[in-house]
Design an enzyme around this catalytic site. Sequence first.
Site, PDB file in Angstrom:
ATOM      1  N   LYS A 115     -67.780  26.841 -50.954  1.00 32.98           N
ATOM      2  CA  LYS A 115     -68.011  26.593 -52.387  1.00 32.98           C
ATOM      3  C   LYS A 115     -67.027  27.432 -53.205  1.00 32.98           C
ATOM      4  CE  LYS A 115     -71.727  26.600 -55.851  1.00 32.98           C
ATOM      5  NZ  LYS A 115     -71.239  25.336 -56.434  1.00 32.98           N
TER       6      LYS A 115
ATOM      7  N   HIS B 175     -75.306  29.513 -50.797  1.00 32.62           N
ATOM      8  CA  HIS B 175     -74.520  28.300 -50.533  1.00 32.62           C
ATOM      9  C   HIS B 175     -73.582  28.478 -49.339  1.00 32.62           C
ATOM     10  CE1 HIS B 175     -75.770  27.138 -54.613  1.00 32.62           C
ATOM     11  NE2 HIS B 175     -75.466  25.904 -54.251  1.00 32.62           N
TER      12      HIS B 175
END
Length: 253
Positions: free
Chosen positions: A144, A140
């Site tokens: 995040k 990711h």
Amino acid sequence: MTEQQKTAARVGVLGARGRMGMEVCKAVDSAADLELVAAVDQGDDLDAVAQAGAEVVVDFTTPDAVMDNLRWCVEHGVHAVVGTTGFTGQRLAEVRGWLAGRPGVGVVIAPNFGIGAVLMMQFAARAARYFESVEIVEQHHPRKLDAPSGTATHTARLIAAARADAGLGPAPDATRDEVAGARGADIDGVRVHAVRATGLVAHQEVLFGTTGETLTIRHDSYDRVSFMPGVLLAVREVGRRPGLTVGLDALLD
Ligand SMILES: NC(=O)C1=CN([C@@H]2O[C@H](COP(=O)(O)OP(=O)(O)OC[C@H]3O[C@@H](n4cnc5c(N)ncnc54)[C@H](OP(=O)(O)O)[C@@H]3O)[C@@H](O)[C@H]2O)C=CC1
Ligand SMILES: O=C(O)C1=N[C@H](C(=O)O)C[C@H](O)C1
């Protein structure tokens, strides 16, 4: 007011200034059958949602904020579509408890609204019984907040359940003298590795292994628009599904 506006479902978005919230506001605004009536973020008053007469709320906030938001929705009789991560079994049980007192209210909580991601999880659950080894690598963007991702956690739980059903024991692993974290997190016996790098959006590989072969199932979200068809489907369906629905699978059948 046009005929279209009279029949459009009234939608409020929580986390509206966030990466997902902004995309959801655009998607709702562009849908002829939906009307964006409230866009709420950190520091805003949730009562704006009630005052605007929202029938459905979409929550993409943070694991710390989402439970209070969701309880507010249920208590106010507002259906909720939740993409925010952090839903443990205990949290889901709490939501079911609130809903028991409000039988008309629907809540859809999905760890991933991408259609490809839902299929990736289904394929992984189907493959799990045939392979003695399995590892998940999720990748990711570095902003995040949570790790491992909600998708990876959900996938690990599905795989663990399928392995248990098939009578599989722990995956073979002779590793000794580990550097802490080198083998990733252990979620229900499945190793999960979280990668964070600029340029990534949301990606996951599930790697299965057995004698002489491996199978890799991979999904990539290159853009947050990938989540919008699933979010809009849930917004349109949630009012027809009282109680708690976990995952998008039930809405796609
Ligand atoms: N299910 C799915 O398909 C997907 C799920 N997600 C999940 O959605 C969540 C949000 O992701 P993302 O948009 O990238 O995160 P962002 O940090 O970009 O957005 C979250 C927003 O929520 C705001 N916020 C925090 N607390 C509240 C509150 N109490 N009420 C209203 N707004 C609040 C934040 O404000 P501030 O920054 O000021 O704190 C921020 O603007 C994460 O849990 C992520 O994992 C993401 C993509 C897809
Ligand atoms: O934070 C994100 O970006 C994402 N969060 C969800 C998760 O934690 O699984 C869904 C997707 O991976 C994007």
